[in-house]
Design a protein around this motif. Structure first.
Motif, PDB file in Angstrom:
ATOM      1  N   LEU A   1      -7.212 -12.302  -4.555  1.00 43.10           N
ATOM      2  CA  LEU A   1      -5.890 -11.717  -4.662  1.00 43.10           C
ATOM      3  C   LEU A   1      -5.450 -11.578  -6.120  1.00 43.10           C
ATOM      4  O   LEU A   1      -4.920 -10.533  -6.486  1.00 43.10           O
ATOM      5  CB  LEU A   1      -4.886 -12.528  -3.847  1.00 43.10           C
ATOM      6  N   PRO A   2      -5.683 -12.581  -6.977  1.00 43.19           N
ATOM      7  CA  PRO A   2      -5.292 -12.394  -8.380  1.00 43.19           C
ATOM      8  C   PRO A   2      -5.968 -11.183  -9.029  1.00 43.19           C
ATOM      9  O   PRO A   2      -5.356 -10.512  -9.864  1.00 43.19           O
ATOM     10  CB  PRO A   2      -5.722 -13.693  -9.055  1.00 43.19           C
ATOM     11  N   GLN A   3      -7.205 -10.871  -8.646  1.00 43.29           N
ATOM     12  CA  GLN A   3      -7.899  -9.728  -9.239  1.00 43.29           C
ATOM     13  C   GLN A   3      -7.241  -8.410  -8.848  1.00 43.29           C
ATOM     14  O   GLN A   3      -7.383  -7.413  -9.545  1.00 43.29           O
ATOM     15  CB  GLN A   3      -9.369  -9.719  -8.841  1.00 43.29           C
ATOM     16  N   LEU A   4      -6.532  -8.371  -7.748  1.00 41.58           N
ATOM     17  CA  LEU A   4      -5.835  -7.155  -7.328  1.00 41.58           C
ATOM     18  C   LEU A   4      -4.468  -7.010  -7.992  1.00 41.58           C
ATOM     19  O   LEU A   4      -3.971  -5.917  -8.180  1.00 41.58           O
ATOM     20  CB  LEU A   4      -5.649  -7.140  -5.808  1.00 41.58           C
ATOM     21  N   LEU A   5      -3.856  -8.152  -8.344  1.00 42.45           N
ATOM     22  CA  LEU A   5      -2.485  -8.141  -8.832  1.00 42.45           C
ATOM     23  C   LEU A   5      -2.335  -8.369 -10.335  1.00 42.45           C
ATOM     24  O   LEU A   5      -1.263  -8.153 -10.886  1.00 42.45           O
ATOM     25  CB  LEU A   5      -1.666  -9.205  -8.086  1.00 42.45           C
ATOM     26  N   LEU A   6      -3.400  -8.840 -11.003  1.00 43.98           N
ATOM     27  CA  LEU A   6      -3.343  -9.143 -12.435  1.00 43.98           C
ATOM     28  C   LEU A   6      -4.367  -8.313 -13.197  1.00 43.98           C
ATOM     29  O   LEU A   6      -5.268  -7.728 -12.607  1.00 43.98           O
ATOM     30  CB  LEU A   6      -3.621 -10.627 -12.664  1.00 43.98           C
ATOM     31  N   SER A  30       2.783  -3.342  -8.069  1.00 45.09           N
ATOM     32  CA  SER A  30       4.047  -3.738  -7.426  1.00 45.09           C
ATOM     33  C   SER A  30       3.802  -4.591  -6.196  1.00 45.09           C
ATOM     34  O   SER A  30       4.545  -4.526  -5.226  1.00 45.09           O
ATOM     35  CB  SER A  30       4.840  -2.491  -7.028  1.00 45.09           C
ATOM     36  N   GLY A  31       2.730  -5.375  -6.189  1.00 45.63           N
ATOM     37  CA  GLY A  31       2.390  -6.173  -5.029  1.00 45.63           C
ATOM     38  C   GLY A  31       1.542  -5.379  -4.046  1.00 45.63           C
ATOM     39  O   GLY A  31       1.311  -4.188  -4.213  1.00 45.63           O
ATOM     40  N   VAL A  32       1.093  -6.040  -3.015  1.00 50.75           N
ATOM     41  CA  VAL A  32       0.256  -5.403  -1.996  1.00 50.75           C
ATOM     42  C   VAL A  32       1.138  -4.487  -1.150  1.00 50.75           C
ATOM     43  O   VAL A  32       2.165  -4.922  -0.630  1.00 50.75           O
ATOM     44  CB  VAL A  32      -0.431  -6.465  -1.106  1.00 50.75           C
ATOM     45  N   PRO A  33       0.766  -3.211  -1.013  1.00 48.72           N
ATOM     46  CA  PRO A  33       1.593  -2.295  -0.216  1.00 48.72           C
ATOM     47  C   PRO A  33       1.504  -2.618   1.273  1.00 48.72           C
ATOM     48  O   PRO A  33       0.518  -3.189   1.742  1.00 48.72           O
ATOM     49  CB  PRO A  33       0.979  -0.924  -0.513  1.00 48.72           C
ATOM     50  N   ALA A  34       2.515  -2.240   1.993  1.00 49.56           N
ATOM     51  CA  ALA A  34       2.520  -2.449   3.441  1.00 49.56           C
ATOM     52  C   ALA A  34       1.504  -1.523   4.106  1.00 49.56           C
ATOM     53  O   ALA A  34       1.348  -0.367   3.715  1.00 49.56           O
ATOM     54  CB  ALA A  34       3.909  -2.184   4.009  1.00 49.56           C
ATOM     55  N   ILE A  37       0.458   1.261   9.419  1.00 45.72           N
ATOM     56  CA  ILE A  37       0.383   1.198  10.878  1.00 45.72           C
ATOM     57  C   ILE A  37       1.120  -0.026  11.413  1.00 45.72           C
ATOM     58  O   ILE A  37       1.935   0.069  12.323  1.00 45.72           O
ATOM     59  CB  ILE A  37      -1.092   1.175  11.362  1.00 45.72           C
ATOM     60  N   ASN A  38       0.839  -1.226  10.849  1.00 42.39           N
ATOM     61  CA  ASN A  38       1.468  -2.439  11.376  1.00 42.39           C
ATOM     62  C   ASN A  38       2.574  -2.994  10.483  1.00 42.39           C
ATOM     63  O   ASN A  38       3.220  -3.971  10.821  1.00 42.39           O
ATOM     64  CB  ASN A  38       0.426  -3.519  11.693  1.00 42.39           C
ATOM     65  N   GLY A  39       2.807  -2.382   9.319  1.00 39.98           N
ATOM     66  CA  GLY A  39       3.898  -2.781   8.446  1.00 39.98           C
ATOM     67  C   GLY A  39       3.695  -4.070   7.667  1.00 39.98           C
ATOM     68  O   GLY A  39       4.587  -4.502   6.952  1.00 39.98           O
ATOM     69  N   LEU A  40       2.519  -4.686   7.770  1.00 42.17           N
ATOM     70  CA  LEU A  40       2.262  -5.947   7.078  1.00 42.17           C
ATOM     71  C   LEU A  40       1.704  -5.709   5.680  1.00 42.17           C
ATOM     72  O   LEU A  40       0.883  -4.822   5.474  1.00 42.17           O
ATOM     73  CB  LEU A  40       1.269  -6.799   7.884  1.00 42.17           C
ATOM     74  N   SER A  41       2.144  -6.508   4.720  1.00 45.13           N
ATOM     75  CA  SER A  41       1.622  -6.391   3.359  1.00 45.13           C
ATOM     76  C   SER A  41       0.792  -7.625   2.990  1.00 45.13           C
ATOM     77  O   SER A  41       0.596  -7.910   1.825  1.00 45.13           O
ATOM     78  CB  SER A  41       2.761  -6.189   2.362  1.00 45.13           C
ATOM     79  N   THR A  42       0.318  -8.330   3.996  1.00 43.86           N
ATOM     80  CA  THR A  42      -0.523  -9.501   3.769  1.00 43.86           C
ATOM     81  C   THR A  42      -1.976  -9.079   3.634  1.00 43.86           C
ATOM     82  O   THR A  42      -2.373  -8.006   4.092  1.00 43.86           O
ATOM     83  CB  THR A  42      -0.370 -10.503   4.917  1.00 43.86           C
ATOM     84  N   LEU A  43      -2.767  -9.949   3.014  1.00 42.67           N
ATOM     85  CA  LEU A  43      -4.149  -9.621   2.694  1.00 42.67           C
ATOM     86  C   LEU A  43      -5.047 -10.789   3.075  1.00 42.67           C
ATOM     87  O   LEU A  43      -4.775 -11.926   2.705  1.00 42.67           O
ATOM     88  CB  LEU A  43      -4.243  -9.360   1.187  1.00 42.67           C
ATOM     89  N   ARG A  44      -6.084 -10.536   3.826  1.00 42.82           N
ATOM     90  CA  ARG A  44      -7.109 -11.540   4.103  1.00 42.82           C
ATOM     91  C   ARG A  44      -8.273 -11.251   3.175  1.00 42.82           C
ATOM     92  O   ARG A  44      -8.758 -10.116   3.119  1.00 42.82           O
ATOM     93  CB  ARG A  44      -7.583 -11.471   5.553  1.00 42.82           C
ATOM     94  N   GLY A  61      -2.142  -7.175   6.978  1.00 44.64           N
ATOM     95  CA  GLY A  61      -2.074  -5.750   6.672  1.00 44.64           C
ATOM     96  C   GLY A  61      -3.422  -5.189   6.278  1.00 44.64           C
ATOM     97  O   GLY A  61      -3.781  -4.079   6.642  1.00 44.64           O
ATOM     98  N   TRP A  62      -4.183  -5.995   5.517  1.00 45.01           N
ATOM     99  CA  TRP A  62      -5.440  -5.530   4.935  1.00 45.01           C
ATOM    100  C   TRP A  62      -6.483  -6.630   4.955  1.00 45.01           C
ATOM    101  O   TRP A  62      -6.149  -7.805   4.998  1.00 45.01           O
ATOM    102  CB  TRP A  62      -5.203  -5.106   3.482  1.00 45.01           C
ATOM    103  N   VAL A  63      -7.743  -6.246   4.892  1.00 42.92           N
ATOM    104  CA  VAL A  63      -8.854  -7.190   4.709  1.00 42.92           C
ATOM    105  C   VAL A  63      -9.633  -6.700   3.495  1.00 42.92           C
ATOM    106  O   VAL A  63      -9.984  -5.518   3.403  1.00 42.92           O
ATOM    107  CB  VAL A  63      -9.769  -7.262   5.956  1.00 42.92           C
ATOM    108  N   TYR A  64      -9.888  -7.622   2.562  1.00 40.79           N
ATOM    109  CA  TYR A  64     -10.519  -7.280   1.280  1.00 40.79           C
ATOM    110  C   TYR A  64     -11.755  -8.128   1.063  1.00 40.79           C
ATOM    111  O   TYR A  64     -11.749  -9.327   1.305  1.00 40.79           O
ATOM    112  CB  TYR A  64      -9.516  -7.515   0.160  1.00 40.79           C
TER     113      TYR A  64
END
Length: 89
Positions: A1-6, A30-34, A37-44, A61-64
């Motif tokens: 997650l830090p590699q996506l946001l920093l 600006s953070g992980v977008p929603a 389809i399901n409106g979630l901005s969480t990331l696995r 919301g996403w799987v990375y």
């Protein structure tokens, strides 16, 4: 997650945007977008030896997978016109 946001260097180490030695901008400024389809901005985040599941479970919301750079939309269902699962886009 830090590699996506920093900001990152060539080896994937993270630092603040504009910090010397970290020339690569983050994917998401600006953070992980929603997920649309399901409106979630969480990331696995999957480990290098973890495989993607056969289908989406919709719990995030996403799987990375950092080792491949692949990001999948984690929502069950299909595209109406093509029938292609959202998970496979």
């Amino acid at each position: 997650l830090p590699q996506l946001l920093l900001a990152t260097d060539a080896w994937g180490n993270t630092g603040a945007i504009g910090m010397s030695g970290f020339p690569h901008r983050p994917c998401f400024t600006s953070g992980v977008p929603a997920n649309p389809i399901n409106g979630l901005s969480t990331l696995r985040v999957l480990g290098a030896s973890d495989a993607f599941a056969a289908t989406a479970d919709g719990t995030t919301g996403w799987v990375y997978k950092p080792c491949t750079g692949e990001i999948r939309l984690n929502a069950p269902g299909t595209v109406a016109i093509t029938g292609l699962p959202y998970w496979e886009l």
